[in-house]
Scaffold this motif. Structure first.
Motif, PDB file in Angstrom:
ATOM      1  N   LEU A   6      41.803  46.907  36.030  1.00  0.00           N
ATOM      2  CA  LEU A   6      42.770  46.159  36.990  1.00  0.00           C
ATOM      3  C   LEU A   6      41.989  46.349  38.440  1.00  0.00           C
ATOM      4  CD1 LEU A   6      45.157  44.426  37.283  1.00  0.00           C
ATOM      5  CD2 LEU A   6      46.643  46.735  37.517  1.00  0.00           C
ATOM      6  N   ILE A   7      41.693  47.731  38.801  1.00  0.00           N
ATOM      7  CA  ILE A   7      41.199  47.765  39.976  1.00  0.00           C
ATOM      8  C   ILE A   7      40.246  46.970  40.303  1.00  0.00           C
ATOM      9  CG2 ILE A   7      40.212  49.869  41.556  1.00  0.00           C
ATOM     10  CD1 ILE A   7      42.569  51.414  40.228  1.00  0.00           C
ATOM     11  N   ARG A  59      38.010  40.331  43.337  1.00  0.00           N
ATOM     12  CA  ARG A  59      38.922  39.039  43.954  1.00  0.00           C
ATOM     13  C   ARG A  59      38.684  39.276  45.491  1.00  0.00           C
ATOM     14  NH1 ARG A  59      40.636  35.195  45.976  1.00  0.00           N
ATOM     15  NH2 ARG A  59      42.901  34.627  45.831  1.00  0.00           N
ATOM     16  N   LEU A  60      38.923  40.458  46.082  1.00  0.00           N
ATOM     17  CA  LEU A  60      38.885  40.413  47.459  1.00  0.00           C
ATOM     18  C   LEU A  60      37.237  40.257  48.041  1.00  0.00           C
ATOM     19  CD1 LEU A  60      40.757  43.676  48.083  1.00  0.00           C
ATOM     20  CD2 LEU A  60      41.386  41.377  48.613  1.00  0.00           C
ATOM     21  N   MET A  61      36.355  40.531  47.203  1.00  0.00           N
ATOM     22  CA  MET A  61      34.729  40.282  47.497  1.00  0.00           C
ATOM     23  C   MET A  61      34.419  38.920  47.572  1.00  0.00           C
ATOM     24  SD  MET A  61      33.147  43.604  46.030  1.00  0.00           S
ATOM     25  CE  MET A  61      31.457  43.058  46.144  1.00  0.00           C
ATOM     26  N   ALA A  62      35.259  38.057  46.648  1.00  0.00           N
ATOM     27  CA  ALA A  62      34.920  36.814  46.269  1.00  0.00           C
ATOM     28  C   ALA A  62      35.652  35.743  47.111  1.00  0.00           C
ATOM     29  CB  ALA A  62      34.975  36.548  44.882  1.00  0.00           C
TER      30      ALA A  62
END
Length: 52
Positions: free
Chosen positions: A39-40, A46-49
């Motif tokens: 999950l982490i 997700r934040l990087m993309a």
């Protein structure tokens, strides 16, 4: 991509997921820890993309 290659790719992913879960369970750590790690990692990816 030809259908047999696609099906082999799906089988490979499923088998490797099973091997990962088995190896993690054999290490003695709780499966919930694996879930939290995944999950982490998904959140970080997700934040990087982000493409906003």
């Amino acid at each position: 991509m030809p259908l047999p290659h696609f099906l082999m790719l799906i089988v490979f992913v499923i088998v490797m997921a099973g091997v990962t879960i088995w190896a993690f369970a054999m290490s003695g750590m709780p499966i919930a820890t694996l879930g939290l790690m995944v999950l982490i990692a998904a959140g970080v990816m997700r934040l990087m993309a982000r493409v906003e």
